[in-house]
Motif scaffolding. Structure first.
Motif, PDB file in Angstrom:
ATOM      1  N   THR A 187      -2.806 -35.588  92.373  1.00  0.00           N
ATOM      2  CA  THR A 187      -2.518 -35.316  90.907  1.00  0.00           C
ATOM      3  C   THR A 187      -1.345 -35.849  90.302  1.00  0.00           C
ATOM      4  OG1 THR A 187      -3.852 -33.251  91.577  1.00  0.00           O
ATOM      5  CG2 THR A 187      -2.398 -33.308  89.472  1.00  0.00           C
ATOM      6  N   TRP A 232      -5.919 -23.733  89.572  1.00  0.00           N
ATOM      7  CA  TRP A 232      -6.212 -25.045  90.488  1.00  0.00           C
ATOM      8  C   TRP A 232      -6.111 -24.628  92.058  1.00  0.00           C
ATOM      9  CZ3 TRP A 232      -2.934 -28.041  93.717  1.00  0.00           C
ATOM     10  CH2 TRP A 232      -3.394 -29.031  93.922  1.00  0.00           C
ATOM     11  N   SER A 276      -2.902 -32.659  97.818  1.00  0.00           N
ATOM     12  CA  SER A 276      -3.874 -32.611  96.606  1.00  0.00           C
ATOM     13  C   SER A 276      -2.669 -32.706  95.482  1.00  0.00           C
ATOM     14  CB  SER A 276      -4.310 -31.177  96.585  1.00  0.00           C
ATOM     15  OG  SER A 276      -5.376 -31.150  97.540  1.00  0.00           O
ATOM     16  N   ASP A 335      -9.144 -18.470  86.756  1.00  0.00           N
ATOM     17  CA  ASP A 335      -8.933 -19.680  85.725  1.00  0.00           C
ATOM     18  C   ASP A 335      -8.149 -18.845  84.386  1.00  0.00           C
ATOM     19  OD1 ASP A 335      -8.501 -21.611  83.867  1.00  0.00           O
ATOM     20  OD2 ASP A 335     -10.519 -21.966  83.460  1.00  0.00           O
ATOM     21  N   GLN A 394      -9.267 -33.712  91.732  1.00  0.00           N
ATOM     22  CA  GLN A 394      -9.938 -32.386  92.248  1.00  0.00           C
ATOM     23  C   GLN A 394      -8.695 -31.356  92.816  1.00  0.00           C
ATOM     24  OE1 GLN A 394     -13.166 -31.340  91.436  1.00  0.00           O
ATOM     25  NE2 GLN A 394     -13.152 -33.280  90.424  1.00  0.00           N
ATOM     26  N   SER A 395      -8.999 -30.078  92.312  1.00  0.00           N
ATOM     27  CA  SER A 395      -8.001 -29.285  93.093  1.00  0.00           C
ATOM     28  C   SER A 395      -8.482 -29.102  94.500  1.00  0.00           C
ATOM     29  CB  SER A 395      -8.134 -28.048  92.270  1.00  0.00           C
ATOM     30  OG  SER A 395      -9.570 -27.361  92.407  1.00  0.00           O
TER      31      SER A 395
END
Length: 164
Positions: free
Chosen positions: A139, A78, A135, A83, A16-17
């Motif tokens: 990722t 993100w 975060s 977006d 998740q962002s």
């Protein structure tokens, strides 16, 4: 999973962002987008100009303009902004799109060092940098697709994201 485990046990669910940290990049949506662009430029400048990041630089094309643009479009959403990536390229499918490139813990760590250096150059509050780096770590770690060589360093334990 430890940093030296086989990557075959990765969960297929995309990390998740972070929760809308784009507010730290400016007071208006326009300023925030300028801030995201600045972060991307600082990140790629660090990768391109610092010889310590030669390994990860070699994973990128000679000219970084396209990489910069796609990363900017991705990071906008993100980080909690608009977006901009998906309307042009569809779902990010980060792991799938990065599969052609061998990514080990060392590559992950170089990427993360470029990012922490870029965030610090933006003079963001240290707590914001720490949250973003957590975060980013999740990722970047999820992107690994190569086992670490026997006897290699165990990864981020040697990297301080707190500047210590």
């Amino acid at each position: 999973m430890s940093n030296n485990d086989s990557t075959s046990t990765h969960n297929d669910a995309e990390p998740q962002s972070p929760v809308a940290p784009i507010v730290y990049f400016g007071n208006t949506p326009e300023d925030q987008q300028v801030g995201v662009r600045k972060l991307v430029d600082l990140f790629y400048d660090e990768m391109d100009q610092n010889p310590n990041f030669e390994r990860i630089r070699k994973l990128h094309p000679m000219h970084l303009d396209h990489s910069r643009e796609k990363f900017y479009l991705f990071l906008s959403g993100w980080l909690g902004g608009p977006d901009l990536y998906s309307p042009q390229f569809g779902h990010p499918r980060l792991r799938m799109r990065h599969m052609p490139f061998p990514i080990s813990s060392e590559d992950r760590d170089q990427w993360l060092l470029c990012m922490v250096n870029a965030l610090r150059a933006m003079a963001l509050p240290e707590k914001v940098i720490e949250g973003l780096m957590l975060s980013f770590f999740r990722t970047a770690d999820w992107m690994r697709n190569q086992p670490d060589p026997e006897g290699s360093a165990k990864g981020l334990s040697t990297i301080s994201i707190k500047g210590e």
